[in-house]
Design a protein around this motif. Structure first.
Motif, mmCIF file in Angstrom:
data_model
loop_
_atom_site.group_PDB
_atom_site.id
_atom_site.type_symbol
_atom_site.label_atom_id
_atom_site.label_comp_id
_atom_site.label_asym_id
_atom_site.label_seq_id
_atom_site.Cartn_x
_atom_site.Cartn_y
_atom_site.Cartn_z
ATOM 1 N N PHE A 76 16.908 28.081 91.338
ATOM 2 C CA PHE A 76 15.824 27.312 90.804
ATOM 3 C C PHE A 76 14.882 28.100 89.813
ATOM 4 O O PHE A 76 14.942 29.428 89.870
ATOM 5 C CB PHE A 76 14.924 27.030 91.832
ATOM 6 C CG PHE A 76 15.428 25.792 92.716
ATOM 7 C CD1 PHE A 76 16.021 24.578 92.427
ATOM 8 C CD2 PHE A 76 15.075 26.106 94.146
ATOM 9 C CE1 PHE A 76 16.288 23.792 93.316
ATOM 10 C CE2 PHE A 76 15.799 25.243 95.095
ATOM 11 C CZ PHE A 76 16.396 24.110 94.653
ATOM 12 N N VAL A 77 14.697 27.422 88.773
ATOM 13 C CA VAL A 77 13.688 28.106 87.609
ATOM 14 C C VAL A 77 12.328 27.580 87.998
ATOM 15 O O VAL A 77 12.145 26.262 87.473
ATOM 16 C CB VAL A 77 14.279 27.949 86.160
ATOM 17 C CG1 VAL A 77 13.388 28.370 85.060
ATOM 18 C CG2 VAL A 77 15.828 28.237 86.068
ATOM 19 N N ASP A 78 11.335 28.450 87.991
ATOM 20 C CA ASP A 78 9.931 28.045 88.351
ATOM 21 C C ASP A 78 9.156 28.298 87.234
ATOM 22 O O ASP A 78 8.828 29.244 86.778
ATOM 23 C CB ASP A 78 9.373 28.676 89.600
ATOM 24 C CG ASP A 78 8.079 28.014 90.135
ATOM 25 O OD1 ASP A 78 7.397 27.392 89.249
ATOM 26 O OD2 ASP A 78 7.903 28.416 91.384
ATOM 27 N N THR A 144 15.470 31.819 91.359
ATOM 28 C CA THR A 144 15.798 32.941 90.930
ATOM 29 C C THR A 144 15.166 33.720 89.583
ATOM 30 O O THR A 144 15.216 34.729 89.011
ATOM 31 C CB THR A 144 17.221 33.303 90.456
ATOM 32 O OG1 THR A 144 17.633 32.086 89.651
ATOM 33 C CG2 THR A 144 18.096 32.887 91.901
ATOM 34 N N THR A 145 14.372 32.687 88.870
ATOM 35 C CA THR A 145 13.527 32.988 87.768
ATOM 36 C C THR A 145 11.923 32.295 87.748
ATOM 37 O O THR A 145 11.947 31.120 88.114
ATOM 38 C CB THR A 145 14.067 32.415 86.394
ATOM 39 O OG1 THR A 145 15.344 33.020 86.351
ATOM 40 C CG2 THR A 145 13.367 32.594 85.280
ATOM 41 N N VAL A 146 10.926 33.013 87.529
ATOM 42 C CA VAL A 146 9.600 32.578 87.644
ATOM 43 C C VAL A 146 8.852 32.980 86.475
ATOM 44 O O VAL A 146 8.925 34.276 86.082
ATOM 45 C CB VAL A 146 9.175 33.182 89.218
ATOM 46 C CG1 VAL A 146 7.534 32.893 89.118
ATOM 47 C CG2 VAL A 146 9.620 32.394 90.388
ATOM 48 N N ILE A 336 10.210 25.789 95.619
ATOM 49 C CA ILE A 336 10.715 24.583 94.732
ATOM 50 C C ILE A 336 11.053 23.488 95.727
ATOM 51 O O ILE A 336 10.780 22.031 95.655
ATOM 52 C CB ILE A 336 11.730 24.915 93.927
ATOM 53 C CG1 ILE A 336 11.205 25.793 92.798
ATOM 54 C CG2 ILE A 336 12.451 23.658 93.354
ATOM 55 C CD1 ILE A 336 10.260 24.697 91.646
ATOM 56 N N PRO A 337 11.803 23.622 96.964
ATOM 57 C CA PRO A 337 12.271 22.545 98.037
ATOM 58 C C PRO A 337 10.862 21.806 98.239
ATOM 59 O O PRO A 337 11.007 20.589 98.418
ATOM 60 C CB PRO A 337 12.906 23.060 99.181
ATOM 61 C CG PRO A 337 13.638 24.441 98.197
ATOM 62 C CD PRO A 337 12.698 25.024 97.219
ATOM 63 N N MET A 338 9.865 22.345 98.648
ATOM 64 C CA MET A 338 8.481 21.791 99.011
ATOM 65 C C MET A 338 8.210 20.945 97.730
ATOM 66 O O MET A 338 7.842 19.763 97.943
ATOM 67 C CB MET A 338 7.683 22.831 99.457
ATOM 68 C CG MET A 338 6.172 22.259 99.563
ATOM 69 S SD MET A 338 6.283 21.576 101.555
ATOM 70 C CE MET A 338 5.547 19.862 101.208
ATOM 71 N N VAL A 339 8.365 21.130 96.630
ATOM 72 C CA VAL A 339 7.962 20.773 95.336
ATOM 73 C C VAL A 339 8.883 19.293 95.217
ATOM 74 O O VAL A 339 8.417 18.313 94.798
ATOM 75 C CB VAL A 339 7.954 21.464 94.251
ATOM 76 C CG1 VAL A 339 7.684 20.728 92.787
ATOM 77 C CG2 VAL A 339 6.745 22.495 94.135
ATOM 78 N N LEU A 340 10.215 19.530 95.470
ATOM 79 C CA LEU A 340 10.904 18.317 95.460
ATOM 80 C C LEU A 340 10.800 17.487 96.429
ATOM 81 O O LEU A 340 10.718 16.170 96.190
ATOM 82 C CB LEU A 340 12.488 18.917 95.861
ATOM 83 C CG LEU A 340 13.146 19.749 94.739
ATOM 84 C CD1 LEU A 340 14.714 20.052 95.126
ATOM 85 C CD2 LEU A 340 13.106 19.255 93.312
ATOM 86 N N ALA A 358 13.549 21.013 87.991
ATOM 87 C CA ALA A 358 13.579 22.437 88.595
ATOM 88 C C ALA A 358 14.475 23.393 88.276
ATOM 89 O O ALA A 358 14.740 24.698 88.541
ATOM 90 C CB ALA A 358 13.129 22.516 89.690
ATOM 91 N N THR A 359 15.680 23.331 87.510
ATOM 92 C CA THR A 359 16.651 23.851 87.081
ATOM 93 C C THR A 359 16.778 23.784 85.694
ATOM 94 O O THR A 359 16.177 24.682 84.850
ATOM 95 C CB THR A 359 17.930 23.522 87.672
ATOM 96 O OG1 THR A 359 18.151 22.033 87.324
ATOM 97 C CG2 THR A 359 17.895 23.833 89.213
#
Lengths: 418, 418
Positions: A76-78, A144-146, A336-340, A358-359
């Motif tokens: 995921f890229v946040d 993996t990226t924030v 991110i799963p919570m955001v999904l 999110a990717t």
């Protein structure tokens, strides 16, 4: 470096597609390969396909990961987070549970300012240790990226301290951090009656030093009543652009101040929050190709019910991004799963649209769409495996730690081998 | 069995107090011991106090757990869950994200009935395997006791199958399951035009067999328009009481049908959901000492905004309980920390009130307040350690896996030693 291969993933969610952010119905196209496989050499994806296609290409000495029963996704890229701060705000959280509003707490010296006090008081080593904990959380959740903003220092020295913490962490964690300068996050207490002086400090002192040290890729500002007004926002961001920084903006979070239109006018890469944005703002973003970054975690955590109009934005052709807004005051989730889950249940985005947002779309919003955000040959091998056979379960369950393992550049950084 | 000790917990949250459910301001009294210690012999708590008090009492051969930097809590008690089901409902979840309502999906043959079809098709072994996965999730989230309802079988054979799975799991998992018979969860498809026949089946065939095999402690019913009406509810629950079962009830979830008052009249142990309950229902519960079980996860997951009136209930002197309602259709979370977050942000319950509602009050709602739900000498040593120094962080952060380790009867069932 030995080659790495994944075989027999229940779903290899590749997000393969055109080399640009996804819009409209494209957001729902994940390019899933059932019984999927992937070959990785030197941290880069060499081949993607069915297990039957990949198996014959695997060198004899490669490490082979068994993906049976698992979903494999790009890391995921946040694209919006505030991961560097001192302390926390549990006391204020408790006050809000007792009925105080976020605005009341801010007016009483709480809010961002209270984190600024704790962050200034923390040494660089203390901040590094706390941010490292947050980095582990992000990785554990499959990110993996924030994007990492400053903004809790609000003096030249302290803003530089935060950005140096972000830079130095790239040695200590495999989580990739994309630095954003957010000196215009709030007017610090000591400048309450000298707002213009603070703005001058940001423009004439902080910005040049940040740029000189190469500490930020983006400049951001909190455009909101009581924070930074339109004229100031224009001046700060124009100066940032002049220094070669790209722009992100906090807009229309608490009030509809025409922030979306301003982001469009200034050519920002992203307009973030947008809870109060109406149809005209959405059209302005569409015309200027600005990516909206939606942050449902902060609506939820503040106990509000007005979420951004995700469906209208998708229908208007915007390349929607979802992010956590991880911060100690208004969105205390790195997940991110919570955001999904929030996006599906509160904003009527499907799980597929959420994953794209999110990717690959998030990656493009950070000018990294060519290297991360999808699983395609030539891209960096950042990927996450989850203990479920259908990617939709990531949005369907909530509060469940489904992450099986996480890989950055082809190396496992969380979880066990399988 | 070697003795076990915990020392130096940042906060040992004991919940010590009167031997009854907590009401009013008592809900906020957690009886926290800083730098806390606990001694456990034969799976039972022998002593609780400061580390200085406990250290001299520890036998030389005891295992000592270092609680530095950690919060220690009684294992959470989840007093309302549906953990035994076949398959999942991700397809319907996606339809809801696209805009269909729960009621529309149910009317189209989805909803509970779709899980009934999958559950009937599953063998006892398959159900056991899937429920075991759910049990691991509960433990991972810090829960050590879960109420487990049947209700996805809806034939005598299938309801018995579910309850036998619950009983047999007590050999395979250390999670304690409290069985509840919920044959009156919905009218099964094949009885759509013969509702009374199904009610007769529940009363005359299922109930006697469930009781004869000793498979349930409680009987529950879904009292709601389109499910079971007042007359039917009265008959089913009166029969259950006659068989010696205690009562729990799903009431006032989708419509205010006077369910709270009916629960009071029937002397139920708990009235669950209560999203639509108004002041008169709250007063009825107070007069009859019925415990309300609030399930914010299902409000959230259904994308609704009307939460139960937790504050009014606390002010009315009700011994409020919080639970997950874990189920495949309307609350896909096994996480009490997630529920604490929802309670704080959406229902204005403080983190302390939430913790009481999900430990000691929940234990009393399951008639286990004398043995679990608090950390006091003589009680079973079920406890969870979390990677945070302040219990409020459990409600403050969300989507973060903070569980460090979990112990049941003094044995570690999740996490690493420390």
């Amino acid at each position: 470096m030995k080659a790495l291969a994944v075989l027999h993933a229940a779903q290899l969610v590749t997000l393969a597609g055109p080399a640009r952010p996804r819009v409209g119905p494209e957001l729902a196209e994940l390019a899933i390969i059932p019984d999927g496989g992937m070959l990785i050499r030197d941290g880069v994806i060499a081949a993607v396909g069915s297990s039957a296609e990949i198996a014959p290409q695997i060198p004899a000495d490669a490490e082979v990961v068994n993906g049976s029963g698992c979903v494999v996704l790009p890391g995921f890229v946040d694209a919006h987070a505030h991961p560097v701060f001192g302390g926390n705000r549990v006391e204020e959280f408790e006050l809000r549970a007792r009925g105080a509003s976020y605005e009341e707490i801010a007016a009483a010296g709480g809010g961002i300012r209270s984190t600024v006090r704790k962050t200034r008081a923390a040494s660089e080593a203390e901040l590094r240790a706390q941010t490292l904990k947050h980095a582990r959380w992000f990785l554990q959740c499959g990110t993996t990226t924030v994007e990492a903003k400053s903004g809790y220092g609000l003096t030249t020295a302290d803003e530089l301290k935060l950005l140096r913490v972000i830079r130095s962490l790239q040695v200590e964690t495999r989580l990739e951090l994309v630095p954003t300068f957010l000196g215009a996050h709030a007017i610090p207490e000591e400048f309450t009656d000298r707002r213009e002086e603070y703005v001058q400090l940001v423009i004439n002192e902080m910005l040049p030093q940040v740029v000189q040290e190469g500490l930020a890729e983006y400049c951001d500002i909190f455009f909101e009543r009581g924070y930074f007004d339109e004229d100031t926002t224009r001046r700060v961001l124009t100066a940032a652009k002049g220094h070669g920084l790209k722009l992100r903006m906090h807009v229309d979070q608490l009030t509809n101040s025409g922030g979306a239109a301003l982001a469009a006018e200034l050519g920002a890469a992203t307009a973030d929050h947008l809870e109060q944005t109406e149809a005209d703002g959405i059209q302005a973003l569409a015309r200027a190709n600005v990516q909206p970054v939606l942050l449902p975690g902060s609506v939820y955590a503040l106990g509000k019910t007005r979420y951004p109009r995700a469906r209208e934005m998708i229908e208007a052709g915007l390349a929607v991004v979802l992010a956590t807004d991880f911060n100690p005051g208004s969105s205390q989730t790195p997940s991110i799963p919570m955001v999904l889950s929030l996006a599906a249940t509160q904003m009527k985005m499907t799980p597929a649209e959420g994953v794209t947002a999110a990717t690959i779309n998030a990656a493009y919003s950070l000018q990294r769409g060519d290297s991360i955000g999808s699983l395609e040959p030539g891209k960096v091998a950042n990927f996450s495996m989850f203990d479920c056979a259908d990617y939709r379960e990531l949005a369907y369950y909530f509060g469940v730690p489904l992450t099986h393992s996480v890989y950055v550049r082809g190396e496992r950084v969380f979880g066990a081998a399988s």
